[in-house]
Enzyme design. Sequence first.
Site, PDB file in Angstrom:
ATOM      1  N   THR A 185       0.868  -1.190   0.000  1.00 54.60           N
ATOM      2  CA  THR A 185       0.000   0.000   0.000  1.00 54.60           C
ATOM      3  C   THR A 185       0.898   1.231   0.000  1.00 54.60           C
ATOM      4  OG1 THR A 185      -0.007   0.078   2.390  1.00 54.60           O
ATOM      5  CG2 THR A 185      -1.774  -1.152   1.359  1.00 54.60           C
ATOM      6  N   GLU A 330      -5.802  -3.634  -0.387  1.00 52.96           N
ATOM      7  CA  GLU A 330      -6.152  -4.679   0.592  1.00 52.96           C
ATOM      8  C   GLU A 330      -7.353  -5.509   0.156  1.00 52.96           C
ATOM      9  OE1 GLU A 330      -5.328  -1.608   1.271  1.00 52.96           O
ATOM     10  OE2 GLU A 330      -4.301  -1.395   3.186  1.00 52.96           O
ATOM     11  N   LYS A 439     -14.456  16.442  12.676  1.00 49.20           N
ATOM     12  CA  LYS A 439     -15.441  16.131  13.706  1.00 49.20           C
ATOM     13  C   LYS A 439     -15.755  17.413  14.456  1.00 49.20           C
ATOM     14  CE  LYS A 439     -14.162  11.391  13.720  1.00 49.20           C
ATOM     15  NZ  LYS A 439     -13.349  10.326  14.217  1.00 49.20           N
ATOM     16  N   TRP A 444     -19.962  14.768  11.880  1.00 49.12           N
ATOM     17  CA  TRP A 444     -18.887  14.667  10.902  1.00 49.12           C
ATOM     18  C   TRP A 444     -19.160  15.553   9.680  1.00 49.12           C
ATOM     19  CZ3 TRP A 444     -17.344   8.746  10.548  1.00 49.12           C
ATOM     20  CH2 TRP A 444     -16.935   8.322  11.821  1.00 49.12           C
TER      21      TRP A 444
HETATM   22  P1  ADP Z   1      -3.132   4.114  -3.865  1.00 47.89           P
HETATM   23  O1  ADP Z   1      -3.102   5.200  -2.815  1.00 47.89           O
HETATM   24  O2  ADP Z   1      -1.807   3.655  -4.315  1.00 47.89           O
HETATM   25  O3  ADP Z   1      -4.083   4.439  -4.992  1.00 47.89           O
HETATM   26  P2  ADP Z   1      -5.081   2.168  -3.068  1.00 47.89           P
HETATM   27  O4  ADP Z   1      -5.515   1.850  -4.460  1.00 47.89           O
HETATM   28  O5  ADP Z   1      -5.036   1.020  -2.143  1.00 47.89           O
HETATM   29  O6  ADP Z   1      -3.683   2.828  -3.062  1.00 47.89           O
HETATM   30  O7  ADP Z   1      -5.987   3.314  -2.482  1.00 47.89           O
HETATM   31  C1  ADP Z   1      -7.239   2.994  -1.983  1.00 47.89           C
HETATM   32  C2  ADP Z   1      -7.970   4.231  -1.562  1.00 47.89           C
HETATM   33  O8  ADP Z   1      -8.222   5.070  -2.690  1.00 47.89           O
HETATM   34  C3  ADP Z   1      -9.358   3.943  -1.015  1.00 47.89           C
HETATM   35  O9  ADP Z   1      -9.318   3.557   0.336  1.00 47.89           O
HETATM   36  C4  ADP Z   1     -10.049   5.273  -1.234  1.00 47.89           C
HETATM   37  O10 ADP Z   1      -9.745   6.211  -0.218  1.00 47.89           O
HETATM   38  C5  ADP Z   1      -9.458   5.755  -2.522  1.00 47.89           C
HETATM   39  N1  ADP Z   1     -10.366   5.440  -3.644  1.00 47.89           N
HETATM   40  C6  ADP Z   1     -10.313   4.408  -4.495  1.00 47.89           C
HETATM   41  N2  ADP Z   1     -11.305   4.468  -5.404  1.00 47.89           N
HETATM   42  C7  ADP Z   1     -12.034   5.572  -5.104  1.00 47.89           C
HETATM   43  C8  ADP Z   1     -13.196   6.180  -5.662  1.00 47.89           C
HETATM   44  N3  ADP Z   1     -13.803   5.694  -6.734  1.00 47.89           N
HETATM   45  N4  ADP Z   1     -13.652   7.307  -5.075  1.00 47.89           N
HETATM   46  C9  ADP Z   1     -13.038   7.834  -3.990  1.00 47.89           C
HETATM   47  N5  ADP Z   1     -11.944   7.314  -3.430  1.00 47.89           N
HETATM   48  C10 ADP Z   1     -11.432   6.201  -3.974  1.00 47.89           C
END
Ligand code: ADP
Length: 546
Positions: A185, A330, A439, A444
């Site tokens: 990640t 994840e 918050k 929120w």
């Molecule tokens: P990276 O930061 O490398 O892109 P990840 O793909 O694991 O790593 O990131 C996941 C995060 O990206 C999610 O927990 C969310 O916060 C954000 N995310 C992914 N898809 C979307 C989406 N369609 N809209 C908003 N946030 C998104």
Amino acid sequence: MQGLMQDWPLLIHRIIDHAAIQHGGRKVISRSIEGPIHTTDYASIRRRALKVAQRLARDGIRDGDRVATLAWNTWRHLEAWYGITGIGAVYHTVNPRLFPDQQIWIINHAEDRVMMTDLTFVPLLEKLADKLPTIERYIVFTDGAHMPKTTLKNAVAYEDWIAEVDGDFAWASFDENTAAGMCYTSGTTGHPKGVLYSHRSNVLHAFMAALPDSKGLRSNDVCMPVVPLFHANGWSLAFSTPMVGSTFVLPGAKMDGPSIYELLDTYKVTFTAAVPTVWLMLLQHMEANNLKLPYLKRVVIGGSACPRAMTEKFEKNYGVEVIHAWGMTEMSPLGSLCTMKPDYAGLTGTARLDLQQTQGHPPFGVEMKITDDNGRVLPWDGKTFGRLKVRGPAVAREYFKGDGGDILDDDGFFDTGDVATIDPHGYMHVTDRAKDVIKSGGEWISTIELENLAVGHPKVAEAAVIGAPHPKWDERPLLIVVLKEGERATREELLDFMRDKVAKWWLPDDVAFVTEIPHTATGKIQKTTLREQFKSHVLPTVEAAE
Ligand code: ADP
């Protein structure tokens, strides 16, 4: 009593076996790193993947060993994934967009034994190699004729390397829970953490990903993953596409508007997937050159929120269905996709666009819940927002080497770190990251919503919202703005613009004008830095409260 059905472990190589038997002649077309377009088929991918497996075994790579790939989407990278996993070893995708220090940390933490890479990254790796003691050999995805002179340890051209074996080899057999792949990640806080996929999780996830209300892939599709294999397990496309036998188009290193358009048009691509930035470049190119997309039917957009204007352009101007998707490393990574259930099938115009701002509903295999900070389950009313938690056979239960400790709640749900609402039909909408949500007096406030609103002002180029300390409300929103070049604006002007568009208590208490907003390596706003930068900012409402 046990069922009386066969034991057929869910192993990744069965996918490429199936593709070779049922869809053997279907084309796999790549833009090679050397330049020209390269065409092969699934039968040949399988044959060569077996050679990769055989050759790795000869180099002493065993069950559980990690083999890094630092590479673009091409046929060779695809063969490597199947070859590596076919002997029970583990592909570990390294993201070239990370900072070199992070790459070094990740490769050492994973203890990769082999590095397979593209010509593009040879100079980078030469600089890092001294700090990568676990790597025993470098395999460059090219042929002898294009192999550069390099100082990399035991470096060899991939084509020469696999030519040393005859391919008379069988996949290893092992338990379906054996590790298959690994992806770290991004680690916006602390070190990156390793997510370790298994054969079973990848195969089940490929089924989920291909389902009609997910990507809806079929053998008569032409599928082009623009999302790189190194981004969050390549969104499963390396598995779900051969599983259904679609023609495969792999864009290599070139992801600019003209290059992507050329592939979409020439190879009559019907399905594609990537993050919003890629589509921004494509749309700009098409608008500037008055181009159309007569073949493309569906585009999956995810990784960060898909802007409303992007959905509108694809659907209205180009007749392409947008599927907004959400997921994370994840989760293998797909969590939900915004396709229309019958409850919403009749939506048109603004109402449809509103729904497409949500990240949609999960396929079978992903369970969701939203909770408050104490773990109490919150209602699915489309308004209440809480921490989004997920459970399923393709969701991580622990990070590599146990980093990060226990990551599941008492019911086995993983906290995504996102804050979301879920509506009565199961459509989930991400409103914030949990660490960013404000918050205020126990309620929120979504920073994403305030940011989207602020960038709707014609003078605003970019906006970020963070919580600033407040004696009465704990935190109140502070809007941080970069104005478009040559523009001037006042605090009141921006707040007046937002005033009738949000609940009164959501309106930011103050506006700060800056020349630049900091970003992470993956292009997300770096709120930790902003919070540090503005930690002594005193809101004008503080004095009134004291
Ligand atoms: P990276 O930061 O490398 O892109 P990840 O793909 O694991 O790593 O990131 C996941 C995060 O990206 C999610 O927990 C969310 O916060 C954000 N995310 C992914 N898809 C979307 C989406 N369609 N809209 C908003 N946030 C998104």
